[in-house]
Enzyme design. Structure first.
Site, PDB file in Angstrom:
ATOM      1  N   SER A 238       0.854  -1.183   0.000  1.00 47.87           N
ATOM      2  CA  SER A 238       0.000   0.000   0.000  1.00 47.87           C
ATOM      3  C   SER A 238       0.887   1.229   0.000  1.00 47.87           C
ATOM      4  O   SER A 238       2.071   1.161   0.336  1.00 47.87           O
ATOM      5  CB  SER A 238      -0.907   0.029   1.241  1.00 47.87           C
ATOM      6  OG  SER A 238      -1.773  -1.076   1.277  1.00 47.87           O
ATOM      7  N   SER A 276      -3.334  -3.343  -3.196  1.00 44.12           N
ATOM      8  CA  SER A 276      -2.653  -2.154  -2.687  1.00 44.12           C
ATOM      9  C   SER A 276      -3.661  -1.129  -2.205  1.00 44.12           C
ATOM     10  O   SER A 276      -4.580  -0.751  -2.937  1.00 44.12           O
ATOM     11  CB  SER A 276      -1.783  -1.543  -3.798  1.00 44.12           C
ATOM     12  OG  SER A 276      -1.030  -0.456  -3.318  1.00 44.12           O
ATOM     13  N   ASP A 278      -4.163   2.397  -1.751  1.00 42.53           N
ATOM     14  CA  ASP A 278      -3.582   3.668  -2.186  1.00 42.53           C
ATOM     15  C   ASP A 278      -4.552   4.777  -1.801  1.00 42.53           C
ATOM     16  O   ASP A 278      -5.527   5.052  -2.519  1.00 42.53           O
ATOM     17  CB  ASP A 278      -3.334   3.658  -3.689  1.00 42.53           C
ATOM     18  CG  ASP A 278      -2.489   2.466  -4.127  1.00 42.53           C
ATOM     19  OD1 ASP A 278      -1.686   1.976  -3.299  1.00 42.53           O
ATOM     20  OD2 ASP A 278      -2.627   2.031  -5.273  1.00 42.53           O
TER      21      ASP A 278
END
Length: 342
Positions: A238, A276, A278
């Site tokens: 991340s 991930s 984000d």
């Protein structure tokens, strides 16, 4: 701070601030608390958004979720009201609750009217998974560690493998906390914009530094036999980005600023993979009385026709902050003998 000039690497055209840190935006402070003993390789990083009590002087803010594989807290109310009212905490995925409680206690200690005369409080916590290097299941982050980071916050702070960045990896190498800033002039007014990142994302094959695609060569070196315990990072990371500016922006403009953050991530090689998280927040210190409760409020607003330099600064500061996180980090070994190379 940031990239050593001797490396001959420059990111973007705009000049960095004097510290090349998010704290080049006046009034900001950053603090760390690091746990580094055996399999426990984790920590917490906090950002204080101003010298005043943030709950009583709420700041215009906006959040953007690029890929929502994350467990952050406080985003919903910022999305609805456009305001930031606590410091921001960064930590590992399973310590979000402890960080939230600590920020809540901090706000309660400063504001005896919370839940009595002024409503509730909205602590903001972001996270990344440091379980490759850290005993994340041990839940080692406690409230006192967050409060320690708040107490130790200052205008100057270290980057790399400390605080929330202790157990993080980025593009298959050691990642962590990184920061950068840009200074610019808009219609004769000087402004600063800074980024703070928790970098724990990306694959080595995509790594690009200042326009040079160095990832494949780095993979060759790591696989050539001089390393042991190397494992490529695959779709488990991340990246959190906190963006601050003293330009007088309103929440809808900060939303536009935050939407440019993925451009900086992508230049370094981030792809927003399925796993991930984000997640980004942008806030402005340029209208500290924007949300006072007693009367009508007058605020300054930068014209949208003048906002392009801030878009450019956002991309450049984000790009360099990620690189700075990696350059400042140290090779380390964590739980189960897992290693991350600088």
């Amino acid at each position: 701070m940031g990239l050593n000039p001797a490396l001959g690497i420059r990111v973007g055209r705009l000049p960095a601030g004097p510290g090349n840190l998010i704290t080049d935006v006046p009034g900001l402070k950053v603090g760390h608390h690091t746990l580094a003993e055996g399999p426990v390789q984790t920590g917490v990083t906090v950002l204080l958004p101003g010298p005043d009590n943030c709950f009583t002087r709420k700041l215009p803010a906006a959040v953007t979720v690029f890929n929502g594989f994350g467990k952050s807290l406080g985003l919903m109310q910022i999305e609805e009201l456009g305001q930031l009212e606590t410091p921001i905490a960064l930590t590992n995925t399973l310590s979000v609750g402890a960080a939230w409680t600590a920020l809540c206690r901090h706000a309660l200690s400063q504001n005896p009217g919370i839940c009595l005369t002024t409503g509730t409080v909205n602590p903001v916590v972001f996270e990344c998974n440091d379980g490759y290097l850290n005993d994340i299941r041990g839940l080692h982050i406690k409230e006192e560690h967050v409060l320690s980071a708040l107490k130790n916050a200052s205008q100057t702070f270290e980057e790399g493998s400390l605080g929330a960045g202790r157990g993080m990896r980025c593009h298959g190498l050691k990642g962590g906390i990184g920061s950068s800033s840009r200074v610019l002039d808009i219609a004769g007014h000087p402004y600063a914009l800074g980024a703070l990142v928790l970098a724990n994302h990306g694959s080595l094959s995509d790594l690009t530094v200042a326009g040079r695609h160095i990832g494949p060569r780095a993979e060759e070196l790591l696989n050539s036999g001089w390393t042991s315990g190397y494992e490529q990072q695959q779709d488990k990371g991340s990246v959190i980005v906190v963006l601050a500016t003293d330009a007088p922006l309103l929440p809808h403009q900060l939303k536009r600023i935050a939407a440019r953050i993925p451009l900086g991530i992508g230049i370094v090689g981030g792809r927003g993979e399925n796993g991930s998280g984000d997640i980004f927040i942008a806030f402005s210190t340029g209208n500290p009385a924007a949300f006072q409760r007693e009367d009508f409020t007058k605020v300054d607003e930068l014209s949208n026709d003048m906002i392009n330099p801030l878009f450019d600064a956002t991309v450049q500061a984000t790009e360099e902050a990620i690189i700075n996180a990696m350059v400042a980090a140290e090779t380390m070994e964590g739980i189960n003998g897992n290693k991350a190379y600088a």
